[in-house]
Design a protein around this motif. Structure first.
Motif, PDB file in Angstrom:
ATOM      1  N   VAL A 249     101.805  -1.540  25.211  1.00 10.50           N
ATOM      2  CA  VAL A 249     102.028  -2.980  25.073  1.00 10.50           C
ATOM      3  C   VAL A 249     103.029  -3.194  23.943  1.00 10.50           C
ATOM      4  O   VAL A 249     102.767  -2.835  22.789  1.00 10.50           O
ATOM      5  CB  VAL A 249     100.719  -3.742  24.777  1.00 10.50           C
ATOM      6  CG1 VAL A 249     101.015  -5.221  24.550  1.00 10.50           C
ATOM      7  CG2 VAL A 249      99.741  -3.576  25.927  1.00 10.50           C
ATOM      8  N   HIS A 250     104.146  -3.756  24.292  1.00 17.28           N
ATOM      9  CA  HIS A 250     105.234  -4.023  23.351  1.00 17.28           C
ATOM     10  C   HIS A 250     105.862  -5.332  23.791  1.00 17.28           C
ATOM     11  O   HIS A 250     105.825  -5.689  24.975  1.00 17.28           O
ATOM     12  CB  HIS A 250     106.258  -2.885  23.403  1.00 17.28           C
ATOM     13  CG  HIS A 250     107.321  -2.950  22.348  1.00 17.28           C
ATOM     14  ND1 HIS A 250     108.398  -3.810  22.429  1.00 17.28           N
ATOM     15  CD2 HIS A 250     107.482  -2.247  21.198  1.00 17.28           C
ATOM     16  CE1 HIS A 250     109.175  -3.633  21.368  1.00 17.28           C
ATOM     17  NE2 HIS A 250     108.640  -2.698  20.610  1.00 17.28           N
TER      18      HIS A 250
ATOM     19  N   ARG B 117      99.658 -10.837  22.946  1.00 14.07           N
ATOM     20  CA  ARG B 117      98.259 -10.402  23.024  1.00 14.07           C
ATOM     21  C   ARG B 117      97.553 -11.082  24.188  1.00 14.07           C
ATOM     22  O   ARG B 117      96.743 -10.468  24.901  1.00 14.07           O
ATOM     23  CB  ARG B 117      97.543 -10.725  21.715  1.00 14.07           C
ATOM     24  CG  ARG B 117      98.196 -10.161  20.467  1.00 14.07           C
ATOM     25  CD  ARG B 117      97.692 -10.860  19.211  1.00 14.07           C
ATOM     26  NE  ARG B 117      97.882 -12.292  19.293  1.00 14.07           N
ATOM     27  CZ  ARG B 117      97.410 -13.157  18.391  1.00 14.07           C
ATOM     28  NH1 ARG B 117      96.734 -12.714  17.351  1.00 14.07           N
ATOM     29  NH2 ARG B 117      97.619 -14.465  18.537  1.00 14.07           N
ATOM     30  N   ALA B 118      97.859 -12.375  24.380  1.00 14.81           N
ATOM     31  CA  ALA B 118      97.204 -13.116  25.454  1.00 14.81           C
ATOM     32  C   ALA B 118      97.616 -12.577  26.814  1.00 14.81           C
ATOM     33  O   ALA B 118      96.781 -12.389  27.707  1.00 14.81           O
ATOM     34  CB  ALA B 118      97.547 -14.601  25.345  1.00 14.81           C
ATOM     35  N   GLU B 119      98.911 -12.315  26.994  1.00 13.33           N
ATOM     36  CA  GLU B 119      99.376 -11.895  28.306  1.00 13.33           C
ATOM     37  C   GLU B 119      98.972 -10.465  28.649  1.00 13.33           C
ATOM     38  O   GLU B 119      98.563 -10.188  29.790  1.00 13.33           O
ATOM     39  CB  GLU B 119     100.903 -12.022  28.388  1.00 13.33           C
ATOM     40  CG  GLU B 119     101.481 -11.568  29.728  1.00 13.33           C
ATOM     41  CD  GLU B 119     102.863 -12.100  30.002  1.00 13.33           C
ATOM     42  OE1 GLU B 119     103.035 -13.329  29.948  1.00 13.33           O
ATOM     43  OE2 GLU B 119     103.781 -11.292  30.272  1.00 13.33           O
ATOM     44  N   ASP B 120      99.053  -9.553  27.687  1.00 13.50           N
ATOM     45  CA  ASP B 120      98.920  -8.137  28.031  1.00 13.50           C
ATOM     46  C   ASP B 120      97.660  -7.440  27.521  1.00 13.50           C
ATOM     47  O   ASP B 120      97.409  -6.300  27.895  1.00 13.50           O
ATOM     48  CB  ASP B 120     100.147  -7.369  27.529  1.00 13.50           C
ATOM     49  CG  ASP B 120     101.375  -7.605  28.397  1.00 13.50           C
ATOM     50  OD1 ASP B 120     101.216  -8.194  29.477  1.00 13.50           O
ATOM     51  OD2 ASP B 120     102.480  -7.203  27.999  1.00 13.50           O
ATOM     52  N   VAL B 121      96.878  -8.085  26.656  1.00 12.88           N
ATOM     53  CA  VAL B 121      95.667  -7.432  26.144  1.00 12.88           C
ATOM     54  C   VAL B 121      94.416  -8.250  26.430  1.00 12.88           C
ATOM     55  O   VAL B 121      93.364  -7.707  26.784  1.00 12.88           O
ATOM     56  CB  VAL B 121      95.784  -7.171  24.619  1.00 12.88           C
ATOM     57  CG1 VAL B 121      94.582  -6.343  24.145  1.00 12.88           C
ATOM     58  CG2 VAL B 121      97.082  -6.456  24.270  1.00 12.88           C
TER      59      VAL B 121
ATOM     60  N   ASP C 132      98.813  -6.933  13.166  1.00 13.62           N
ATOM     61  CA  ASP C 132      99.174  -8.160  13.862  1.00 13.62           C
ATOM     62  C   ASP C 132     100.464  -8.729  13.293  1.00 13.62           C
ATOM     63  O   ASP C 132     100.807  -8.477  12.134  1.00 13.62           O
ATOM     64  CB  ASP C 132      98.054  -9.202  13.700  1.00 13.62           C
ATOM     65  CG  ASP C 132      98.057 -10.249  14.805  1.00 13.62           C
ATOM     66  OD1 ASP C 132      98.889 -10.143  15.714  1.00 13.62           O
ATOM     67  OD2 ASP C 132      97.206 -11.161  14.750  1.00 13.62           O
ATOM     68  N   GLU C 133     101.177  -9.473  14.099  1.00 17.74           N
ATOM     69  CA  GLU C 133     102.370 -10.193  13.645  1.00 17.74           C
ATOM     70  C   GLU C 133     102.493 -11.478  14.460  1.00 17.74           C
ATOM     71  O   GLU C 133     103.336 -11.616  15.335  1.00 17.74           O
ATOM     72  CB  GLU C 133     103.631  -9.337  13.805  1.00 17.74           C
ATOM     73  CG  GLU C 133     104.835  -9.954  13.128  1.00 17.74           C
ATOM     74  CD  GLU C 133     106.138  -9.245  13.490  1.00 17.74           C
ATOM     75  OE1 GLU C 133     107.138  -9.516  12.815  1.00 17.74           O
ATOM     76  OE2 GLU C 133     106.147  -8.448  14.458  1.00 17.74           O
TER      77      GLU C 133
ATOM     78  N   GLN D  66     106.393  -8.066  17.207  1.00 18.44           N
ATOM     79  CA  GLN D  66     107.095  -6.782  17.281  1.00 18.44           C
ATOM     80  C   GLN D  66     106.201  -5.647  16.817  1.00 18.44           C
ATOM     81  O   GLN D  66     106.210  -4.571  17.381  1.00 18.44           O
ATOM     82  CB  GLN D  66     108.380  -6.816  16.448  1.00 18.44           C
ATOM     83  CG  GLN D  66     109.171  -5.509  16.548  1.00 18.44           C
ATOM     84  CD  GLN D  66     110.484  -5.541  15.808  1.00 18.44           C
ATOM     85  OE1 GLN D  66     110.844  -6.559  15.228  1.00 18.44           O
ATOM     86  NE2 GLN D  66     111.209  -4.446  15.819  1.00 18.44           N
ATOM     87  N   TYR D  67     105.446  -5.907  15.749  1.00 16.61           N
ATOM     88  CA  TYR D  67     104.632  -4.860  15.151  1.00 16.61           C
ATOM     89  C   TYR D  67     103.169  -5.256  15.198  1.00 16.61           C
ATOM     90  O   TYR D  67     102.791  -6.332  14.736  1.00 16.61           O
ATOM     91  CB  TYR D  67     105.057  -4.628  13.695  1.00 16.61           C
ATOM     92  CG  TYR D  67     106.495  -4.197  13.581  1.00 16.61           C
ATOM     93  CD1 TYR D  67     106.860  -2.893  13.871  1.00 16.61           C
ATOM     94  CD2 TYR D  67     107.484  -5.107  13.231  1.00 16.61           C
ATOM     95  CE1 TYR D  67     108.189  -2.497  13.795  1.00 16.61           C
ATOM     96  CE2 TYR D  67     108.803  -4.721  13.141  1.00 16.61           C
ATOM     97  CZ  TYR D  67     109.148  -3.417  13.428  1.00 16.61           C
ATOM     98  OH  TYR D  67     110.454  -3.022  13.363  1.00 16.61           O
ATOM     99  N   GLY D  68     102.332  -4.390  15.758  1.00 19.84           N
ATOM    100  CA  GLY D  68     100.913  -4.681  15.832  1.00 19.84           C
ATOM    101  C   GLY D  68     100.159  -3.589  16.579  1.00 19.84           C
ATOM    102  O   GLY D  68     100.770  -2.688  17.160  1.00 19.84           O
TER     103      GLY D  68
END
Length: 932
Positions: A683-684, A720-724, A809-810, A828-830
Motif C-alpha cells: 500500500v503506497h 488508509r480508507a481506500e486501501d486498508v 502515519d502522515e 507518503q510515509y506510513g
C-alpha cells in the motif's frame, strides 16, 4: 510597473513578524503615503499591442499550467504594510491560488473547455489583447519582457543569447529577489546573520550546513568543473549564468535607485526607508551554486540513513536473535516488495542496491555508542538558548532518512489509449506551499532556448520543469540511494582518521554567525559558530565505536561537490535543436546528477528516465548499512579529490518509451530497483494513481479531462480508507459487533468508505468535511491500532526503532511530514503496507512478501478483532479537540483548518488557507496536436 518583493517570515521557512506589530492604522497609512511616492517613477513601457502568439507552438492551445499563490513574489514596504493592515494583495500575488483551490470541488464537472478555469493557458507568447506590460530591461534593445494580464507571467524574448539570459535574470529579480537572497544565505549557512536569529532560522541554516559545508573555494571549484568537463556546453552555461547575474544585478541597482526594492530589506535592517542608506549585495556565480545545493538537498538527493538502519537492525537482532531478527528487519524494510506499485510495470528489471548474498565490509556500531556530531560551538545569547533545540531538530535525521526529498506526481498515458490518439499528461512537482513560492513561472525565447514553465527562484536561467515547442517534461523525486555512510577509523585523536592506511587530519570548516536584537519578534542578540569536520569520505555526521574501535560515521553523496553539474541537462531540455524525440529527452536528463524521475510527452510518444549519479559500489557492499572506510570498499574508481567515480550506465537506470501509461508518486520505479525509502510495499499512495489510470486505460478514450479527474480524485482520497480500512472492517465484522460504541463507529466508517473515503467539504467553501466524524475516528484510530497491533510482538525498543525509520502515519494534519503541517503532501510515509500485509495474513488471504511473522493478536483472528475493536472504541471517544489539537493558525478541534494548506510566509505577504488537496504545487496538463 516593476515587480516588488515581500517577505518577513522564515519559520522552518518562516519566522515571526519582522516589522513593528505596534504600528497603528493611522501611522501605517501615513508611512504608506510617503513610501508610495517613488512608485510613479518606475512605470513600465506601454503595452505592445502587436505581440502575437508564437508560431513555434505545437500544442494547439492544449497546454496548461498552474502555480499558486501567484507569480508576483515581490512587495515594497508600502505593499507589505497594506497587506498586513488591510489584507490588500499586490497584483498577481494571489491570483493563481483560487483556481488551484477550486479544482477540489470543481473537478467532478470538469470538461476540456473548463480546464483553463482551474489552470493557466500555457501557450507560447501573449495575445495582443492580453498584454499587460512590456519592458526593455536596462534599456536593452536585444530583449523584451512581456507580462500577461491573467497571471503576470514574464514572457522573455531576446534576439541575442546574452540579452535573453539578461532578461531572465531581470525578471527573476522582479519576482523573487528577497527569496533568492534568503536562499543564497541558507546555502552558505549565513541565514541568521542575514535575517535574524529566531529558532526557525537557526534550524534551517544548520540543517543545510551539515549536509553541504562548502567554503567559497568549494563553490568556485564546482563552477570550474562544469566548464572544464563539458566543452562548448560548459562554456555556454557559464556565459548564460553571467548574463543572468547581470540581469539580476541590474534590477538590484534600478530598484535601489528608484526605491522600490523588496520591503523586507527595510524590515530586517538592511535598508533605511527614509534615507535609503544600506546596500543590497550583488549576486555572483558562487551564489548560484549555494542556491543549487539547497534545492538539490531538498529534492534530489536520495539515500542516507544507514546509521538508523543499523540501529533498528541491532534492535531486531536483540529482540529475536541474529537470524530471526534479520528476517524481521528485512520484512519491514521491503527492499524489493513483490506487491509494490511500479512506474515501469512491464516486467523490466533494473537491479540496483539489491541485497548481496554475503555482505562485505559492514561496520555496525556497538550498542549504545552512537552520538550525533555536534555542530554548534561558542553560542551566546539567543544562540545559546535556542541553538540546542534547533541543532537537535536539524541534526536528527532519524525517521524518514530521506523523507524530505519526497513528493510530486505524474500521470502519463500513451496515444494508443487516448481519444485523440495523442499522448496526454498531467504532472508536476510538489515543492510545498510558500509565499512567495519557491518556484516561479516564465517563458524564455531566444537563440538556442525555447521553453515555458517553472524554475526555482535564482536558478531560472533555464526552465527546469515545463514545455518546449512540441514536448513537455516534468519530474518527481525518485529517492534511489546515492549517499553512503562510511566508518572512518580514528587515529591519534578524534580529529584524525585513517585514510587508506595513513593517519590524516580532518578539515575543519567554520561559519560564525551573529545577530542583533529584533524588537518586533522578541529575538535578543546572539551568536554561535557552526563547525563541520570533513574527511575525504565526506562530512562527519555521527561518532561511535565499532568492535571497540572509535570511528566517525561520514556521509558521502555522489552529488557532493557537484551541485552545478545538472545545469547541462537543463540547458539541453530548453534547446529546441537538441530535444526532438523521446530518445533525445532521455539523453538530456542523463546529464542531471540529482535523483529524479523524468517524464516526457509529445504528440506521438511518451518516455520516462530515472536520473542521478548512481555510484558503482564494491562487490558485496550492502547499501543499507555503514561500511568501513577502506580502499576495498570504496566506490569503483573513486577519486577523493574530485569526488567522482564510476556510475551505473544509462541503460541500467529505469527507463522506458511508450509504455501504455506511467504513474509516479515517489513510489518504486521498477523491479529490483531499490530506493532508500522505507514503505515501498503493498500500500503506497502511488496505488491511488495506478488504480485509477489503469481503469482509464482499460476503457480507452482517455482525455485531458478524464486524467485531471483521476489525479484530483486521488488527491482527495484518504489512502488508509481506500486501501486498508476494508480489511480492517472485515476482521471486525468476522463476528457480529455487539458493542454499541464500536458498532456506531463501524457504521460511520463504512458509510464514508462507500462514499469513496475522501476528505472533502460538504460544499465549496463550507470548511466542514462530509463524513467528518468518520474522518476524525480514523485519524484517532490509526496510531492506536498500529501500536496495539505491533508493539506487543516487536517489543518497545524495536517498535520505537522501526518508527524512527518510518513514521506510522502522515495525515494531512500531521506536523512531522516532509514540510510540516498544512503542507498538502500526505500519505507518503506510513505503516499502511505493514498493517495491510499483517491483517490480510490474519484473514488467511494470500500475501506476496509477507512480514516475517503475524503480529495482530499473535495471528489469532479473534484476538486481532479484540485489539481492533478496543482501539476503535477509544478512538471513537476521542474528541476532535484532542485529535486536532490546534496551532497558531487553527483552534483546537477545527478539523478542516488542521488539514488545510497554508502558503507559508517567506515574506511579508499573507494568503488565506485553502482546503486540502494532495497534488503537485506546480502542475501541467498537456496534449500536443502536432510535431516538428
Amino acid at each position: 510597473m516593476p515587480r516588488r518583493t515581500a517577505p518577513n517570515v522564515l519559520d522552518r521557512l518562516r519566522t515571526p513578524r519582522r516589522f513593528p506589530g505596534f504600528l497603528k492604522t493611522a501611522a501605517v497609512c501615513a508611512l504608506i503615503a510617503g513610501l508610495l511616492s517613488p512608485l510613479s517613477q518606475v512605470a513600465a513601457e506601454a503595452a505592445d499591442t502587436t505581440t502575437a502568439l508564437a508560431a513555434n507552438d505545437y500544442c494547439g492551445g492544449q497546454c496548461s499550467d498552474i502555480l499558486p499563490p501567484g507569480e508576483n513574489g515581490n512587495a515594497t514596504l508600502a505593499q507589505v504594510l497594506l497587506n498586513q493592515a488591510f489584507g490588500i494583495q499586490p497584483d498577481h500575488a494571489e491570483d493563481q491560488l483560487g483556481p488551484y483551490a477550486n479544482l477540489a470541488t470543481g473537478y467532478s464537472s470538469l470538461t476540456d473547455a473548463k480546464i483553463n478555469t482551474f489552470f493557466n493557458d500555457a501557450s507560447f507568447g501573449v495575445a495582443s489583447d492580453q498584454v499587460a506590460s512590456t519592458e526593455s530591461p536596462a534599456g536593452r534593445t536585444d530583449v523584451k519582457i512581456v507580462r500577461d494580464k491573467k497571471a503576470g507571467v514574464p514572457h522573455i524574448t531576446g534576439t541575442t543569447r546574452y540579452g535573453t539570459e539578461f532578461g531572465a535574470g531581470y525578471a527573476a529579480a522582479e519576482d523573487r529577489l528577497w527569496l533568492m537572497d534568503v536562499f543564497r544565505h541558507v546555502g552558505r549557512g549565513q541565514l541568521t546573520t542575514f535575517a535574524g536569529g529566531v529558532a526557525s532560522n537557526q534550524g534551517l541554516e544548520q540543517e543545510f550546513y551539515r549536509n553541504a559545508p562548502y567554503s567559497e573555494a568549494d563553490l568556485q571549484a564546482q563552477i570550474d568543473n562544469v566548464i572544464a568537463t563539458n566543452g562548448t556546453r560548459g562554456q555556454q552555461a557559464l556565459d548564460d549564468a553571467n548574463a543572468y547575474l547581470a540581469g539580476i544585478n541590474s534590477y538590484i541597482d534600478a530598484s535601489d535607485s528608484g526605491r522600490y526594492f523588496p520591503g523586507e530589506y527595510v524590515l530586517t535592517g538592511h535598508k533605511d526607508s527614509i534615507t535609503n542608506a544600506g546596500t543590497i549585495d550583488h549576486f555572483k556565480l558562487t551564489d548560484l551554486v549555494a542556491l543549487a545545493s539547497v534545492i538539490g538537498t531538498l529534492f534530489g538527493s536520495g539515500g542516507g540513513g544507514e546509521v538508523n538502519n543499523a540501529l533498528s537492525l541491532l534492535a531486531a537482532q536483540s529482540q529475536y536473535g541474529v537470524e530471526q531478527g534479520t528476517k524481521v528487519w528485512e520484512s519491514f524494510r521491503e527492499r524489493n516488495d513483490a506487491e509494490a506499485a511500479l512506474t515501469i510495470h512491464d516486467g523490466s528489471s533494473f537491479p540496483y542496491g539489491t541485497k548481496p548474498t554475503t555482505a562485505q565490509g559492514q561496520a555496525l556500531p556497538d550498542a549504545g555508542s552512537v552520538s550525533t556530531e555536534p555542530l554548534i560551538y561558542d553560542a551566546t545569547g539567543t544562540g545559546a538558548s535556542q541553538s540546542a533545540s534547533a541543532a537537535s531538530a536539524a541534526a536528527t535525521a532519524t525517521a524518514l532518512s530521506s523523507a524530505k526529498r519526497g513528493m510530486s506526481n505524474a500521470l502519463v498515458v500513451s496515444g494508443s489509449h487516448t481519444a485523440s490518439g495523442h499522448p496526454v499528461a498531467v504532472f508536476g512537482p510538489q515543492t510545498g506551499y510558500f509565499a512567495p513560492q519557491l518556484l516561479m513561472l516564465q517563458e524564455i525565447q531566444g537563440p538556442g532556448i525555447s521553453a515555458r514553465g517553472a524554475s526555482f527562484a535564482g536558478l531560472s536561467m533555464y526552465v527546469e520543469l515545463g514545455r518546449g515547442q512540441d514536448y513537455s517534461w516534468s519530474a518527481t523525486t525518485s529517492g534511489q540511494d546515492i549517499i553512503d555512510t562510511y566508518a572512518v577509523e580514528l587515529c591519534q585523536d578524534d580529529y584524525h582518521y585513517l585514510f587508506h592506511g595513513t593517519c590524516t587530519a580532518m578539515d575543519k570548516i567554520e561559519q560564525k554567525n551573529a545577530w542583533k536584537p529584533t524588537t518586533a519578534d522578541g529575538t535578543a542578540a546572539g551568536s554561535y559558530t557552526m563547525r563541520a569536520w570533513k574527511t575525504k569520505y565526506g562530512p562527519v555526521e555521527y561518532r561511535a565505536t565499532v568492535g571497540g574501535k572509535k570511528v566517525a560515521y561520514t556521509t558521502l553523496r555522489s552529488s557532493y561537490m557537484h551541485e552545478a553539474d545538472s545545469i547541462i541537462g537543463f540547458q539541453m531540455l530548453n534547446d529546441p535543436d537538441y530535444v526532438k524525440s523521446p530518445q533525445t529527452f532521455q539523453s538530456a536528463t542523463q546529464h542531471i546528477n540529482y535523483t529524479f524521475n523524468w517524464f516526457y510527452a509529445d504528440s506521438q510518444h511518451t518516455a520516462y528516465y530515472n536520473s542521478g549519479n548512481n555510484p558503482v559500489r564494491a562487490s558485496g557492499v550492502d547499501t543499507e548499512f555503514p561500511v568501513w572506510a577502506q580502499a576495498s570498499y570504496d566506490w569503483r574508481n573513486w577519486n577523493p579529490t574530485t569526488n567522482t567515480s564510476d556510475y551505473t550506465p544509462a541503460s541500467q537506470h529505469p527507463n522506458s518509451i511508450d509504455q501504455d501509461y506511467y504513474i509516479s508518486w515517489n513510489n518504486k520505479q521498477a523491479l529490483n530497483y531499490t530506493t532508500a525509502s522505507w514503505g515501498d510495499g503493498s500500500v503506497h499512495r502511488g496505488n491511488l494513481l495506478d488504480d485509477r489510470v489503469k481503469k482509464l486505460v482499460a476503457a480507452g478514450g482517455v482525455t485531458r479531462t478524464s486524467l485531471v479527474k483521476a489525479m484530483s480524485d486521488a488527491a482527495l482520497t484518504d489512502l488508509r480508507a481506500e486501501d486498508v480500512l476494508p480489511d480492517l472492517l472485515k476482521v471486525i465484522n468476522s463476528s457480529p459487533v455487539t458493542d454499541t460504541t464500536a458498532a456506531a463507529a463501524v457504521a460511520k466508517l463504512q458509510t464514508w468508505l462507500t462514499a469513496g473515503g475522501k476528505r472533502t467539504e460538504t460544499s465549496a467553501g463550507s470548511k466542514t468535511y462530509a463524513d467528518a466524524d468518520a474522518v476524525r475516528t480514523l485519524d484517532a484510530w490509526w496510531p492506536l491500532l498500529v501500536k496495539a497491533e505491533f508493539q506487543p510482538g516487536l517489543g518497545s525498543d524495536l517498535y520505537t526503532a522501526f518508527t524512527n525509520n518510518l513514521y506510522i502515519d502522515e495525515t494531512p494534519s500531521a506536523a512531522h511530514g516532509p514540510t510540516g503541517a498544512h503542507a498538502g503532501s500526505s500519505f507518503q510515509y506510513g505503516w499502511w503496507s505493514y498493517v495491510d500485509k499483517d491483517i490480510r495474513s490474519v484473514l488467511g488471504q494470500s500475501v506476496s512478501g509477507p512480514l516475517a511473522q503475524q503480529y495482530c493478536g499473535g495471528g489469532s483472528l479473534s484476538a486481532c478483532r479484540d485489539i481492533l475493536i478496543g482501539t476503535l472504541k477509544t478512538a471513537a471517544g476521542t474528541s476532535a479537540s484532542t485529535v486536532y489539537s490546534g496551532d497558531s493558525l487553527c483552534s483546537a478541534g477545527d478539523q478542516w483548518c488542521a488539514d488545510s494548506i497554508v502558503q507559508r510566509t517567506l515574506g511579508g505577504i499573507k494568503h488565506y488557507n485553502i482546503s486540502w488537496q494532495n497534488r503537485p504545487t506546480f502542475q501541467q496538463v498537456v496534449e500536443y496536436t502536432s510535431h516538428r
